[in-house]
Design a protein around this motif. Structure first.
Motif, PDB file in Angstrom:
ATOM      1  N   LEU A   1       0.830  -1.206   0.000  1.00  6.82           N
ATOM      2  CA  LEU A   1       0.000   0.000   0.000  1.00  6.82           C
ATOM      3  C   LEU A   1       0.863   1.253   0.000  1.00  6.82           C
ATOM      4  O   LEU A   1       0.489   2.274  -0.598  1.00  6.82           O
TER       5      LEU A   1
ATOM      6  N   THR B   1      -0.260   9.554  -3.800  1.00 10.72           N
ATOM      7  CA  THR B   1      -1.145  10.367  -2.964  1.00 10.72           C
ATOM      8  C   THR B   1      -0.536  10.679  -1.603  1.00 10.72           C
ATOM      9  O   THR B   1      -1.072  11.504  -0.874  1.00 10.72           O
TER      10      THR B   1
ATOM     11  N   SER C   1       1.563   1.534  -3.687  1.00 14.50           N
ATOM     12  CA  SER C   1       0.400   1.899  -4.515  1.00 14.50           C
ATOM     13  C   SER C   1      -0.146   3.276  -4.151  1.00 14.50           C
ATOM     14  O   SER C   1      -0.735   3.955  -5.000  1.00 14.50           O
ATOM     15  N   ASP C   2       0.031   3.704  -2.901  1.00 15.31           N
ATOM     16  CA  ASP C   2      -0.437   5.021  -2.468  1.00 15.31           C
ATOM     17  C   ASP C   2       0.664   6.068  -2.524  1.00 15.31           C
ATOM     18  O   ASP C   2       0.487   7.174  -2.007  1.00 15.31           O
TER      19      ASP C   2
ATOM     20  N   ARG D   1      -0.735   8.888   0.853  1.00 16.99           N
ATOM     21  CA  ARG D   1      -1.562   8.320   1.913  1.00 16.99           C
ATOM     22  C   ARG D   1      -0.744   7.299   2.683  1.00 16.99           C
ATOM     23  O   ARG D   1      -0.076   6.456   2.094  1.00 16.99           O
TER      24      ARG D   1
END
Length: 133
Positions: A109, A116, A112-113, A118
């Motif tokens: 994650l 952003t 993949s984030d 995040r």
């Protein structure tokens, strides 16, 4: 909270090398990955490299942006809570402020984030890398 302190930026000629370092302190047991972002003038923040870190079961995983693959190497010293970014074959387009960041999500994650930011809840103050042509 986690605190991050970077060092190692500077001015170098094209083709040269620099090594950035980032030391983490505080609640580092929560950190699952540490990495480097770059922000070039008039460009968006980009995740450059990431290393799995700390107490996850996926030690040693790495991620590199296509723009630095084969030129940059991220490594870590868990005993000293330090992450390094070895930057070789530097190009003028690598000129940017480089930020160390700590992620608190699953490594996949964090990747993949990355666009952003995040899950990246701790940031260093940034260090300038300037590559002259």
């Amino acid at each position: 909270q986690v605190q991050l302190v970077e060092s190692g930026g500077g001015l170098v000629q094209a083709g040269g090398s620099l090594r950035l370092a980032c030391v983490a302190s505080g609640d580092i047991f929560r950190v699952t990955a540490m990495g480097w972002y770059s922000q070039a003038p008039w460009k968006e923040l980009e995740l450059v490299a990431l290393l799995s870190f700390g107490g996850t079961t996926y030690h040693g995983l790495t991620y590199y942006a296509d723009s630095v693959m084969g030129r940059f190497t991220i490594s870590g010293d868990r005993a000293n809570n330090t992450v390094y970014l070895q930057m070789n074959s530097l190009k003028p387009e690598d000129t940017a402020i480089h930020y160390c960041a700590a992620c608190f999500e699953l490594f996949r994650l964090c990747v993949s984030d990355g666009a952003t930011t995040r899950g990246y809840d701790a940031w260093g103050q940034g260090t300038q890398v300037t590559v002259s042509s």
